[in-house]
Structures are given as structure tokens and as C-alpha cells.
Design a protein around this motif. Structure first.
Motif, PDB file in Angstrom:
ATOM      1  N   ARG A 163      14.031   1.919 -15.894  1.00 24.42           N
ATOM      2  CA  ARG A 163      13.174   1.327 -14.861  1.00 24.42           C
ATOM      3  C   ARG A 163      13.102   2.243 -13.650  1.00 24.42           C
ATOM      4  N   PHE A 164      12.073   2.045 -12.841  1.00 24.68           N
ATOM      5  CA  PHE A 164      11.951   2.834 -11.624  1.00 24.68           C
ATOM      6  C   PHE A 164      13.162   2.634 -10.724  1.00 24.68           C
ATOM      7  N   GLU A 165      13.660   1.401 -10.644  1.00 22.97           N
ATOM      8  CA  GLU A 165      14.811   1.126  -9.787  1.00 22.97           C
ATOM      9  C   GLU A 165      16.037   1.925 -10.226  1.00 22.97           C
ATOM     10  N   ASP A 166      16.189   2.155 -11.539  1.00 24.13           N
ATOM     11  CA  ASP A 166      17.291   2.987 -12.034  1.00 24.13           C
ATOM     12  C   ASP A 166      17.132   4.437 -11.555  1.00 24.13           C
ATOM     13  N   ALA A 167      15.908   4.939 -11.663  1.00 30.22           N
ATOM     14  CA  ALA A 167      15.635   6.302 -11.206  1.00 30.22           C
ATOM     15  C   ALA A 167      15.857   6.424  -9.700  1.00 30.22           C
ATOM     16  N   GLN A 168      15.466   5.416  -8.971  1.00 30.96           N
ATOM     17  CA  GLN A 168      15.630   5.434  -7.512  1.00 30.96           C
ATOM     18  C   GLN A 168      17.096   5.456  -7.122  1.00 30.96           C
ATOM     19  N   PRO A 221     -17.420  -1.121   7.664  1.00 29.50           N
ATOM     20  CA  PRO A 221     -17.745  -2.041   6.570  1.00 29.50           C
ATOM     21  C   PRO A 221     -17.302  -3.467   6.902  1.00 29.50           C
ATOM     22  N   ASP A 222     -17.907  -4.421   6.224  1.00 30.28           N
ATOM     23  CA  ASP A 222     -17.494  -5.814   6.411  1.00 30.28           C
ATOM     24  C   ASP A 222     -16.093  -6.054   5.855  1.00 30.28           C
ATOM     25  N   ALA A 223     -15.736  -5.300   4.822  1.00 31.24           N
ATOM     26  CA  ALA A 223     -14.409  -5.460   4.217  1.00 31.24           C
ATOM     27  C   ALA A 223     -13.997  -4.160   3.552  1.00 31.24           C
ATOM     28  N   ILE A 224     -12.692  -3.965   3.445  1.00 24.20           N
ATOM     29  CA  ILE A 224     -12.113  -2.863   2.673  1.00 24.20           C
ATOM     30  C   ILE A 224     -11.090  -3.465   1.727  1.00 24.20           C
ATOM     31  N   PHE A 225     -11.215  -3.136   0.443  1.00 23.49           N
ATOM     32  CA  PHE A 225     -10.233  -3.548  -0.555  1.00 23.49           C
ATOM     33  C   PHE A 225      -9.309  -2.363  -0.827  1.00 23.49           C
ATOM     34  N   VAL A 226      -7.993  -2.608  -0.688  1.00 24.29           N
ATOM     35  CA  VAL A 226      -6.997  -1.536  -0.758  1.00 24.29           C
ATOM     36  C   VAL A 226      -5.919  -1.914  -1.769  1.00 24.29           C
ATOM     37  N   PRO A 227      -5.645  -1.072  -2.765  1.00 26.69           N
ATOM     38  CA  PRO A 227      -4.549  -1.356  -3.694  1.00 26.69           C
ATOM     39  C   PRO A 227      -3.195  -1.232  -2.996  1.00 26.69           C
ATOM     40  N   ILE A 228      -2.235  -2.028  -3.443  1.00 27.76           N
ATOM     41  CA  ILE A 228      -0.901  -2.009  -2.838  1.00 27.76           C
ATOM     42  C   ILE A 228       0.143  -1.644  -3.884  1.00 27.76           C
ATOM     43  N   GLY A 229       0.858  -0.548  -3.615  1.00 27.96           N
ATOM     44  CA  GLY A 229       2.079  -0.259  -4.343  1.00 27.96           C
ATOM     45  C   GLY A 229       3.225  -0.687  -3.440  1.00 27.96           C
ATOM     46  N   LEU A 230       3.830   0.297  -2.765  1.00 22.79           N
ATOM     47  CA  LEU A 230       4.862  -0.061  -1.793  1.00 22.79           C
ATOM     48  C   LEU A 230       4.259  -0.376  -0.422  1.00 22.79           C
ATOM     49  N   VAL A 268      -3.019  -6.583  -5.454  1.00 21.99           N
ATOM     50  CA  VAL A 268      -1.779  -6.401  -6.200  1.00 21.99           C
ATOM     51  C   VAL A 268      -2.001  -6.799  -7.653  1.00 21.99           C
ATOM     52  N   SER A 269      -1.117  -6.335  -8.508  1.00 20.18           N
ATOM     53  CA  SER A 269      -1.146  -6.746  -9.911  1.00 20.18           C
ATOM     54  C   SER A 269      -0.516  -8.128 -10.047  1.00 20.18           C
ATOM     55  N   ASP A 270      -1.108  -8.971 -10.882  1.00 22.02           N
ATOM     56  CA  ASP A 270      -0.493 -10.281 -11.119  1.00 22.02           C
ATOM     57  C   ASP A 270       0.791 -10.162 -11.933  1.00 22.02           C
ATOM     58  N   ARG A 271       1.092  -8.956 -12.417  1.00 26.30           N
ATOM     59  CA  ARG A 271       2.357  -8.709 -13.112  1.00 26.30           C
ATOM     60  C   ARG A 271       3.427  -8.175 -12.163  1.00 26.30           C
ATOM     61  N   ALA A 272       3.030  -7.808 -10.960  1.00 23.81           N
ATOM     62  CA  ALA A 272       3.966  -7.342  -9.934  1.00 23.81           C
ATOM     63  C   ALA A 272       3.494  -7.874  -8.579  1.00 23.81           C
ATOM     64  N   PRO A 273       3.515  -9.206  -8.404  1.00 22.85           N
ATOM     65  CA  PRO A 273       2.886  -9.810  -7.219  1.00 22.85           C
ATOM     66  C   PRO A 273       3.836 -10.009  -6.052  1.00 22.85           C
ATOM     67  N   VAL A 274       4.835  -9.130  -5.919  1.00 23.32           N
ATOM     68  CA  VAL A 274       5.914  -9.390  -4.971  1.00 23.32           C
ATOM     69  C   VAL A 274       5.403  -9.538  -3.538  1.00 23.32           C
ATOM     70  N   TYR A 275       4.459  -8.707  -3.115  1.00 24.39           N
ATOM     71  CA  TYR A 275       3.960  -8.831  -1.743  1.00 24.39           C
ATOM     72  C   TYR A 275       3.158 -10.114  -1.565  1.00 24.39           C
ATOM     73  N   ALA A 276       2.313 -10.431  -2.530  1.00 20.97           N
ATOM     74  CA  ALA A 276       1.503 -11.639  -2.414  1.00 20.97           C
ATOM     75  C   ALA A 276       2.376 -12.884  -2.384  1.00 20.97           C
ATOM     76  N   GLY A 314       1.013   2.372 -10.508  1.00 20.23           N
ATOM     77  CA  GLY A 314       1.080   2.494  -9.059  1.00 20.23           C
ATOM     78  C   GLY A 314       1.204   1.166  -8.341  1.00 20.23           C
ATOM     79  N   LEU A 315       0.925   0.067  -9.035  1.00 26.82           N
ATOM     80  CA  LEU A 315       1.050  -1.272  -8.455  1.00 26.82           C
ATOM     81  C   LEU A 315       2.362  -1.942  -8.839  1.00 26.82           C
ATOM     82  N   ASN A 316       3.159  -1.289  -9.678  1.00 22.36           N
ATOM     83  CA  ASN A 316       4.321  -1.943 -10.279  1.00 22.36           C
ATOM     84  C   ASN A 316       5.538  -1.878  -9.357  1.00 22.36           C
TER      85      ASN A 316
END
Length: 322
Positions: A124-129, A169-178, A202-210, A230-232
């Protein structure tokens, strides 16, 4: 909160090594969303993602602290490490990258081509970190955090370009990793006092921020893996979370199927290749497109570094497995 001077100083560093990325309007994409879509093409950055900017600003700051030839280390699944390896070479540094086992050979080869020393550790990424932290503690490498003010300043330069390109713009959609990218956009919006709504995706498989912003407890074990690597993110950064909580208008969760369809749509309407995280912003817009009918909306195509296998499956109408 970052100032205009801080973002402009970062932009000076960035433009010494790369050109601003384009903001293009694609009429065919409008037909599929019902709004005027402006795509910020961070996939055109030198390493294929917006993280080239943050790496440049971070390494330039490190040049004032560390002598030439110093070695840095970080954990990465791909773009973070690739961009740092590229920037480290430019500033005369060495870069060691700790990647989870099973990372695609394509990503390893790209990092090594930019001079990185790659260490595979853990599943896992956490192991690498954790392993990167342990190696840094031995004193041979200086650590590069996954979230840092200089990384945010670098990301904020693409938002600086976006807000200076014309009417906000009226809105900006931005992907979230960290959260470096979203925090950079929030900083630029504040500097320009723009009325733009900023929506994180965010990904619904990694929705920690939401889920955290909604006050919901996260399960002890991480969720399902997503091909949009990148969203995981399974553990939010406290500083990023505070900034996002204070500034974001709302967050939207997208599925892997929705991200895969957004990749197909971007390729069909613009002939640009997007990785999973790169298409997440468009997936978020499409999920809420009725709300933005007739409006001017920007989406951040943050990267293009998708594996051949995944792109093959997506163009064949399938959703890749993680």
C-alpha cells in the motif's frame, strides 16, 4: 492564506522551466454537458501533470537550504515522484522514490528516465510512505512531504493563469488527492476575490475528505482500490483539510465507471488523453451538469499519465480494475 506576491514568485520559478498551460474551450464537449466548458490542460506540463509546477517551486526553495548533490526521498504512486525527479535533476539534486510493490513498469521506467532511484516497498502507499520516513530518519536523504506550502504555491500558478485568462468562470471543478491542487485554486480565488464556486472531486472509493467534511466517521480499513490512483487517499492531511473546509463550496464523489466515461468523452471530444484523476473533474461536472446549464465552467485536466492497459480497456468501453 497565500498572497498574490507568493503566487507570482512561484510563477517566476515555474516559467523559468515550462510555459503556461493552455485553457481551451471545446464546443463538442459543451454539447455533452450543456454548459461552456473550459479545460485547463495541465496534461501539457513537462511531466504530463500539474505536479511539475509544485516540484519546481519546492526544489527551488530547497536549493537555498541544501547544497548541490543533496539527496531527497519521498513516497509516490507516480506523478508526485516523477515530477520531483525531473525537478531535482534541474536543480542538481538526487531523488529517491519509494513506490508500493506492483506499481506499473511504465511508471517506474518514467521515473528512472528522469534519474530517480526507485525503491519498491510494501503493498500500500502507506507502507511505502512509512518506509520513506524511516530512510529519511537515517539521515542520508532529506524528506519531501506529500503536502507543503511550496507545493501548494506551485499548484496555485495554474489557477493564477486560469483567473487571468478572462472573465472568472462560474465554477471550477478540481480533483482532490491529498489537496495541494485544490488548496492552490482556493488561494488564487481568494487573491482575485472571484465569485467562482470551487467544487472538489473525490473518488467514491476514497471519499475521506468528503466524509470528514460531512462529519462522518471513516472505516478503520481503507476502502476499495480505484484505478484513479491520484485520488486514492485514505488519510487526510490536517492542514489541507482545514483549508478545504474553510474555502471549498462543496465536494462531489464520482465512481470509477463515471471517471472511465469521462476519459472516453475527453478523448472523443478533444483527442486529449487523461489519467483517472485527470478526468475526475469532468466526471464531477457531468454528475452535476443540470445545475450548471448555460454557465461557464472550468475543469482541471490535471494529468495524462495513464497506463496502456487501462487506456485500452477504457476505449473498449470497459472500466479498468485497480
Amino acid at each position: 492564506m497565500l498572497t498574490l506576491a507568493a503566487l507570482e514568485d512561484a510563477a517566476t520559478v515555474v516559467y523559468n522551466h515550462m510555459a503556461p498551460t493552455p485553457l481551451y474551450h471545446w464546443p463538442l464537449l459543451d454539447q455533452h454537458t450543456g454548459c461552456q466548458v473550459m479545460v485547463k490542460h495541465e496534461n501539457h506540463a513537462p511531466t504530463g501533470s500539474f505536479k511539475a509546477r509544485s516540484a519546481l517551486v519546492f526544489m527551488e526553495a530547497m536549493r537555498r537550504i541544501h547544497p548541490a548533490g543533496s539527496s531527497f526521498i519521498t513516497a509516490t504512486r507516480g506523478n508526485h515522484g516523477l515530477s520531483l525527479a525531473w525537478a531535482a535533476q534541474l536543480f542538481g539534486f538526487q531523488m529517491a522514490l519509494v513506490m508500493p510493490q506492483g506499481v506499473s513498469p511504465e511508471k517506474v521506467a518514467m521515473a528512472q528516465a528522469h534519474g530517480a532511484f526507485v525503491i519498491e516497498h510494501g503493498m500500500r502507499f502507506e507502507d511505502a510512505q512509512a518506509h520513506a520516513h524511516a530512510l529519511a530518519a537515517e539521515g542520508r536523504h532529506a524528506p519531501v512531504p506529500a503536502f507543503h506550502t511550496d507545493l501548494v504555491r506551485g499548484c496555485g500558478t495554474y489557477a493564477l493563469e486560469l483567473f487571468r485568462a478572462g472573465p472568472a468562470p462560474d465554477a471550477i471543478f478540481v480533483p482532490i488527492g491529498l489537496g495541494n491542487g485544490l488548496c492552490g485554486v482556493l488561494a488564487a480565488r481568494a487573491v482575485f476575490r472571484a465569485p467562482t464556486r470551487v467544487i472538489g472531486v473525490v473518488s467514491d472509493r476514497a471519499p475521506v475528505y468528503a466524509r470528514t467534511l460531512m462529519g462522518q466517521a471513516m472505516p478503520a480499513e481503507p476502502g476499495l482500490p480505484t484505478f484513479a490512483e491520484g485520488l486514492n487517499v485514505t488519510v487526510p492531511d490536517a492542514e489541507a483539510l482545514a483549508t478545504i473546509r474553510a474555502g471549498v463550496d462543496h465536494l462531489v464523489e464520482v465512481s470509477d465507471d463515471e471517471v472511465a466515461e469521462a476519459i472516453r468523452l475527453l478523448f472523443r471530444t478533444t483527442h486529449n488523453v487523461a489519467e483517472g484523476a485527470g478526468a475526475a473533474a469532468l466526471a464531477g461536472l457531468r454528475k452535476e451538469q443540470d445545475e450548471w446549464a448555460g454557465k461557464r465552467v472550468a475543469v482541471i485536466l490535471c494529468g495524462q499519465n495513464i497506463e496502456r492497459r487501462a487506456m485500452r480497456d477504457i476505449l473498449a468501453g470497459r472500466t479498468p480494475t485497480a
